[in-house]
Scaffold this motif. Structure first.
Motif, PDB file in Angstrom:
ATOM      1  N   ALA A 179       0.824  -1.205   0.000  1.00  0.00           N
ATOM      2  CA  ALA A 179       0.000   0.000   0.000  1.00  0.00           C
ATOM      3  C   ALA A 179       0.860   1.257   0.000  1.00  0.00           C
ATOM      4  N   LYS A 180       1.933   1.233   0.744  1.00  0.00           N
ATOM      5  CA  LYS A 180       2.833   2.387   0.793  1.00  0.00           C
ATOM      6  C   LYS A 180       3.428   2.662  -0.578  1.00  0.00           C
ATOM      7  N   GLN A 181       3.792   1.602  -1.292  1.00  0.00           N
ATOM      8  CA  GLN A 181       4.333   1.766  -2.637  1.00  0.00           C
ATOM      9  C   GLN A 181       3.302   2.389  -3.578  1.00  0.00           C
ATOM     10  N   LYS A 182       2.037   2.008  -3.408  1.00  0.00           N
ATOM     11  CA  LYS A 182       0.985   2.501  -4.299  1.00  0.00           C
ATOM     12  C   LYS A 182       0.765   4.005  -4.156  1.00  0.00           C
ATOM     13  N   VAL A 183       0.990   4.557  -2.970  1.00  0.00           N
ATOM     14  CA  VAL A 183       0.688   5.974  -2.749  1.00  0.00           C
ATOM     15  C   VAL A 183       1.929   6.859  -2.823  1.00  0.00           C
ATOM     16  N   ALA A 184       3.088   6.267  -2.947  1.00  0.00           N
ATOM     17  CA  ALA A 184       4.329   7.037  -2.919  1.00  0.00           C
ATOM     18  C   ALA A 184       4.408   8.050  -4.057  1.00  0.00           C
ATOM     19  N   ALA A 185       3.939   7.670  -5.249  1.00  0.00           N
ATOM     20  CA  ALA A 185       4.020   8.565  -6.404  1.00  0.00           C
ATOM     21  C   ALA A 185       3.172   9.809  -6.238  1.00  0.00           C
ATOM     22  N   SER A 186       2.178   9.751  -5.373  1.00  0.00           N
ATOM     23  CA  SER A 186       1.310  10.906  -5.123  1.00  0.00           C
ATOM     24  C   SER A 186       1.835  11.793  -4.006  1.00  0.00           C
ATOM     25  N   GLY A 187       2.992  11.468  -3.474  1.00  0.00           N
ATOM     26  CA  GLY A 187       3.599  12.290  -2.451  1.00  0.00           C
ATOM     27  C   GLY A 187       3.279  11.893  -1.026  1.00  0.00           C
ATOM     28  N   HIS A 188       2.500  10.832  -0.849  1.00  0.00           N
ATOM     29  CA  HIS A 188       2.186  10.361   0.499  1.00  0.00           C
ATOM     30  C   HIS A 188       3.370   9.577   1.066  1.00  0.00           C
ATOM     31  N   LYS A 189       3.675   9.828   2.325  1.00  0.00           N
ATOM     32  CA  LYS A 189       4.766   9.125   2.997  1.00  0.00           C
ATOM     33  C   LYS A 189       4.274   8.566   4.328  1.00  0.00           C
ATOM     34  N   PRO A 190       3.372   7.578   4.264  1.00  0.00           N
ATOM     35  CA  PRO A 190       2.759   7.080   5.500  1.00  0.00           C
ATOM     36  C   PRO A 190       3.704   6.253   6.349  1.00  0.00           C
ATOM     37  N   GLU A 191       3.524   6.375   7.655  1.00  0.00           N
ATOM     38  CA  GLU A 191       4.164   5.449   8.583  1.00  0.00           C
ATOM     39  C   GLU A 191       3.427   4.116   8.495  1.00  0.00           C
ATOM     40  N   THR A 192       4.132   3.031   8.682  1.00  0.00           N
ATOM     41  CA  THR A 192       3.508   1.717   8.582  1.00  0.00           C
ATOM     42  C   THR A 192       3.552   1.001   9.924  1.00  0.00           C
ATOM     43  N   TYR A 193       2.499   0.233  10.177  1.00  0.00           N
ATOM     44  CA  TYR A 193       2.361  -0.509  11.424  1.00  0.00           C
ATOM     45  C   TYR A 193       1.935  -1.927  11.083  1.00  0.00           C
ATOM     46  N   SER A 194       2.651  -2.911  11.613  1.00  0.00           N
ATOM     47  CA  SER A 194       2.313  -4.303  11.316  1.00  0.00           C
ATOM     48  C   SER A 194       2.988  -5.215  12.326  1.00  0.00           C
ATOM     49  N   GLY A 195       2.613  -6.493  12.266  1.00  0.00           N
ATOM     50  CA  GLY A 195       3.362  -7.516  12.986  1.00  0.00           C
ATOM     51  C   GLY A 195       2.799  -7.963  14.305  1.00  0.00           C
ATOM     52  N   THR A 196       2.021  -7.122  14.998  1.00  0.00           N
ATOM     53  CA  THR A 196       1.448  -7.520  16.279  1.00  0.00           C
ATOM     54  C   THR A 196      -0.040  -7.210  16.285  1.00  0.00           C
ATOM     55  N   THR A 197      -0.757  -7.878  17.162  1.00  0.00           N
ATOM     56  CA  THR A 197      -2.212  -7.772  17.167  1.00  0.00           C
ATOM     57  C   THR A 197      -2.732  -6.490  17.799  1.00  0.00           C
ATOM     58  N   GLU A 198      -1.877  -5.719  18.460  1.00  0.00           N
ATOM     59  CA  GLU A 198      -2.314  -4.466  19.061  1.00  0.00           C
ATOM     60  C   GLU A 198      -1.650  -3.241  18.445  1.00  0.00           C
TER      61      GLU A 198
END
Length: 470
Positions: free
Chosen positions: A100-119
């Motif tokens: 998802a981060k790759q998909k929005v990068a060209a539009s200038g979005h630089k989101p932080e990503t969160y994954s790996g744990t249930t909380e």
């Protein structure tokens, strides 16, 4: 995979909720009675969220939780809207947030990503630089995440259904009222082009006094429900294996409630529901398990019946039929029928048909009607929405309209009372089925405010300033 889900439920407290006496999965008489008691609740209204306009947001800073089938689509749609900053992405699977981060990068979005744990999603919802949290997870997580996000100062968009229990419905309502944060269930079918035209026709008296409506969700999901890849960890099949009733009422119900001014001039009064036995899913589980041990845990499960019919009577004496069947080999249908004293519309099979007499309108008569009553939102954004796509464009139209309302300080088309009421048909139908289809009162989540609340207007008479990068 199953262990990670149980761990999530335990850590977030959802496991406790699912086993509580207020759960819609209840089976004992005492537990089912508590659902009836929840239906009778009338806590005081802290603040009327119907028609509430939050302060304008020049830019809507968004965090998205759940990058599955629906979630990735939301990322792609929001990426095409002006006035949006996608600042955070969250999913249990790192590969999904990275994609998802790759998909929005060209539009200038630089989101932080969160994954790996249930909380980990709590860290996203706790951020101080977000205005809106968009929740697109399996159903069990919708209410806990929405409540947490509102309590941490965020508006919320949450996928359908917004809640699974009456207790959760009230949690959404009371939290939204207390925090004055929007809680919109993103019912995309309210933005279907035919449904928008029908709503505009109703506002202009085409149907006269509307008497009866029908809606539903008829969608053969046999293959997808048992797919190892479509619904992550087969979560929807698990829902079908442990719950009864109309599990997914809002697609057919939402547009009908808007046409009938439910929560805004009329209110649901009581409901009765009846389901068939399951003649499909159990047999399919047994057949698959004979070839693949993966499916053996589903053999002998008490799957939900194939067809559910839930009938609702309103305070003003109107009736609504809501159907649900995701396991029979039938063509797709949402069963959209609006019948009044002067006219009728019927959609499915498509195209929609309109009438003011004994015969359906001819194509030329329909085109003239469409031209005269085309809602401005479709005139402005309809073709753009079709280009972007998402169920024919209604997904994009929904997101565009929501962002535009937030940026212009306008009330949202769907408020928390709609989210709670439309979702409540699920647990109410379960109660009715367990009581030999006896009637049960439908809670008034507005606590009487429906008598003065104004009808929803999606015609775009205000706003309309948000652009689209298409």
């Amino acid at each position: 995979m199953e262990t990670s889900r149980r761990d999530f439920l335990r850590k977030t407290g959802l496991g406790v909720l699912a086993a509580s006496p207020l759960s819609v999965y209840a089976r004992t008489p005492d537990e089912l009675l508590s659902i009836e008691q929840q239906a009778q609740r009338t806590p005081p209204q802290a603040f009327n969220m119907c028609g509430y306009a939050a302060p304008k947001l020049d830019v809507v800073r968004v965090g998205i939780i759940g990058i599955g089938n629906r979630g990735m689509g939301a990322v792609e749609r929001l990426n095409k809207l002006e006035g949006v900053e996608i600042r955070a992405l969250c999913d249990l699977r790192a590969e999904r947030v990275n994609l998802a981060k790759q998909k929005v990068a060209a539009s200038g979005h630089k989101p932080e990503t969160y994954s790996g744990t249930t909380e980990i999603w709590k860290k996203l919802a706790d951020r101080t630089d977000l205005d809106l949290v968009y929740i697109l997870t399996p159903w069990a997580y919708h209410t806990p995440m929405a409540v947490f996000a509102m309590n941490h100062g965020k508006h919320v968009c949450v996928e359908v259904p917004a809640a699974k229990t009456l207790e959760e419905c009230w949690q959404l309502v009371e939290t939204s009222e207390r925090t004055k944060k929007h809680c919109m269930m993103v019912e995309n079918c309210c933005y279907d082009f035919t449904e928008l035209l029908t709503l505009n026709l109703a506002r202009n008296g085409f149907f006269g006094e509307i008497v009866h409506c029908e809606g539903g969700y008829i969608h053969n999901l046999q293959e997808l429900a048992f797919s190892k890849n479509h619904f992550y960890q087969l979560w929807e099949l698990d829902e079908m294996a442990k719950r009864k009733g109309n599990l997914y009422p809002t697609h057919g119900l939402g547009p009908i409630c808007q046409v009938l001014n439910i929560n805004r001039g009329d209110q649901m009064d009581y409901l009765v529901s009846m389901s068939t036995n399951d003649f499909v899913l159990g047999a399919l589980a047994k057949e698959l398990a004979a070839k693949d041990d993966f499916y053996k845990p589903y053999v002998g499960k008490p799957f939900n019946g194939n067809m559910n019919n839930s009938t609702i009577r309103t305070k003003k004496g109107k009736t609504i039929l809501v159907q649900y069947d995701v396991s029979s080999p039938r063509p797709y249908s949402r069963l959209q029928l609006v019948s009044g004293t002067k006219g009728v519309v019927l959609k499915y099979p498509e195209p929609a048909r309109y009438s003011t007499g004994h015969e359906w309108m001819t194509e030329s008569e329909y085109k003239a009607l469409e031209t005269k009553y085309m809602p401005p939102i479709l005139t402005k954004m309809g073709e753009i929405a079709k280009k972007v796509g998402g169920h024919g464009g209604m997904d994009f139209l929904m997101d565009w309209r929501t962002i535009d309302c937030l940026r212009n300080g306008l009330p949202l088309d769907q408020d928390v009372y709609d989210a709670a009421l439309w979702s409540s048909v699920g647990p109410l139908s379960a109660w009715s089925i367990a009581h030999r289809s006896n009637s049960i009162d439908v809670p008034d989540f507005t606590r009487g405010a429906w008598l003065k609340n104004q009808p929803v207007d999606i015609s775009m008479t205000k706003g309309g300033t948000t652009g689209a990068k298409v």
